[in-house]
Design an enzyme around this catalytic site. Structure first.
Site, PDB file in Angstrom:
ATOM      1  N   GLU A 174       0.808  -1.216   0.000  1.00 44.98           N
ATOM      2  CA  GLU A 174       0.000   0.000   0.000  1.00 44.98           C
ATOM      3  C   GLU A 174       0.849   1.278   0.000  1.00 44.98           C
ATOM      4  OE1 GLU A 174      -3.731   0.071   0.414  1.00 44.98           O
ATOM      5  OE2 GLU A 174      -3.434  -1.920  -0.422  1.00 44.98           O
ATOM      6  N   HIS A 250      -4.434   2.013   7.291  1.00 43.13           N
ATOM      7  CA  HIS A 250      -3.020   2.246   7.013  1.00 43.13           C
ATOM      8  C   HIS A 250      -2.355   2.798   8.271  1.00 43.13           C
ATOM      9  CE1 HIS A 250      -4.163   2.874   2.524  1.00 43.13           C
ATOM     10  NE2 HIS A 250      -3.663   1.674   2.681  1.00 43.13           N
ATOM     11  N   CYS A 369      -2.647  11.800   3.681  1.00 44.10           N
ATOM     12  CA  CYS A 369      -2.975  10.897   2.571  1.00 44.10           C
ATOM     13  C   CYS A 369      -2.738  11.567   1.220  1.00 44.10           C
ATOM     14  CB  CYS A 369      -4.440  10.464   2.652  1.00 44.10           C
ATOM     15  SG  CYS A 369      -4.756   9.123   3.801  1.00 44.10           S
TER      16      CYS A 369
END
Length: 445
Positions: A174, A250, A369
């Site tokens: 990721e 995450h 992000c």
């Protein structure tokens, strides 16, 4: 050598919508079906970039993906003209249509993992695009991501690009959302903290029960090998299963680090003390851990506010600025923690800046992000291709571009509109010219 961290923010794409595609992302799931405002989303992102640039931070920009991904629909058996493909997908597989229209590439923390040249044995900056195989809508991104990164970081003497890891559950990757580089300053050799949710081979089987663990240990280890990092430069830590089950999909939703500072929640790591000890053992400069106990901020408040998905920025005087989403002001415990625990504590964090990124937050992406961090020397910054480092002129042109091409209302039902597809292709074709990136999109090749 003047090494600076450049934050490359993702431009929010014209198909920004709320389809609730990300299982385990509480914000994404809870806002499914709402009407989005792509224009406002893109302008909010650009305003954040501009304000950080004005404050003296190096700021770059990355383009969105080509959406809707009509090629993906055709690969899945939908045939005919673009309008026919969209209509049939909307009728037969609406969730697939939503997936190929996702604007999730705006969260460039997932785009790749980066090792700066100061840490690499060959003296080059290294890039590995994330395979994002854990969800179909993100699995569609790596090919274009790789072309974009290769276009910008094109000088082979200074930059190295690696293949995407095999898109299988064992090597689920990721990107930088699960990677943190810690060092005394950006020019000092650093230690790389890789955080994983599960082991694909072996392990003790302790894993989350409610939501999937997206990053594997094996993927993190493979990226570190690709970049030539040694055991003395790396720490691999398991994310706490309880955090994942609370919606921490995450690591950057529960911890953020920069320079020597690691700001983290008590339930960030399965082995908190072991992780800190390993970092201290490897770092040339003293680690400065800033721990937020669960008594101060619950896991639910951490996820709802995205306190730890804030940008932690280094200042020349050794202090740090924390850029938080506006939602942090809406949670009393979180705002009190920022004032009484962080700003008043014995740590370098001296300033909190609040940014409105609500359009992104509703899909589960905060300020951190939205950016990919790349530490670059002065010579490396000068070697970048394209026009991607933000200045006043580029910001103004990008704002005008958004205002020309973006809708101010987009519901999931609108994704089948063939006019939206045409509008998006026209916008992206103009954007690649504006950013001088060349032909990075499938429709341009």
């Amino acid at each position: 050598m003047s090494v600076r961290e450049v934050n490359f923010d993702g431009l929010v794409g014209p198909t920004h919508n709320y389809s609730g595609l990300a299982h385990g992302n509480v914000a994404s799931m809870s806002h499914e079906g709402l009407v989005a405002n792509p224009r406002e989303a893109a302008l909010q992102g650009l305003e954040k970039m501009k304000s950080l640039m004005d404050a003296g931070y190096a700021q770059g920009v990355l383009p969105p993906q080509q959406r809707p991904d009509l090629g993906a629909l055709r690969d899945l058996g939908f045939a005919g003209s673009d309008a026919q493909v969209l209509a049939r997908a909307a009728d037969e597989a609406p969730q697939v249509l939503r997936a190929v229209c996702s604007a999730s590439s705006m969260w460039t923390a997932n785009a790749a993992t980066v090792t700066p040249s100061v840490d690499a044995p060959d003296g080059r900056a290294h890039f590995t695009p994330a395979n994002l195989q854990s969800s179909f809508h993100r699995y569609l991104e790596p090919a274009t991501t790789g072309r974009v990164l290769a276009s910008i970081f094109a000088d082979e003497a200074r930059f190295a690009h690696h293949p995407v890891l095999p898109a299988t559950p064992a090597f689920s990757d990721e990107g930088a959302a699960n990677h943190t580089r810690l060092a005394g300053d950006h020019g000092e050799p650093g230690v790389h903290l890789y955080v994983y949710g599960r082991q694909a081979f072996g392990g003790d089987g302790i894993a989350p029960r409610r939501y999937p663990a997206r990053q594997t240990l094996e993927a993190s280890q493979a990226v570190a090998r690709q970049h030539g990092l040694s055991d003395a430069q790396t720490v691999f830590a398991q994310q706490h299963p309880e955090a994942i089950d609370a919606g921490v999909f995450h690591n950057d939703v529960i911890a953020v680090g920069n320079g020597p500072v690691l700001l983290y929640h008590e339930v960030a790591f399965r082995d908190e003390q072991g992780t800190l000890d390993a970092l201290r053992e490897r770092m040339a400069s003293p680690l400065i851990p800033v721990r937020v106990p669960v008594e101060a901020v619950s896991l639910d408040d951490a996820v709802a506010s995205y306190l730890f998905n804030s940008q932690l920025l280094s200042n020349p005087d050794g202090t740090m600025t924390l850029v938080v989403p506006g939602e942090c002001q809406e949670r009393e415990a979180v705002w009190r923690c920022l004032q009484d625990h962080l700003l008043a504590g014995h740590n370098p964090i001296s300033e909190v800046v609040v940014k409105d990124v609500k359009q992104s937050m509703r899909n589960g992406g905060g300020p951190a992000c939205l950016r990919l961090r790349v530490a670059l020397s002065e010579a490396e910054r000068a070697a970048l291709s394209g026009r991607v480092l933000l200045d006043d002129a580029l910001h103004g042109e990008l704002v005008a571009w958004v205002e020309r091409h973006y809708r101010d209302r987009l519901a999931p039902a609108d994704l089948a509109d063939p006019a939206l597809a045409s509008e998006t292709l026209a916008a992206l074709d103009e954007l690649t010219g504006l950013l001088r990136l060349g032909s990075v999109y499938p429709f341009q090749r």
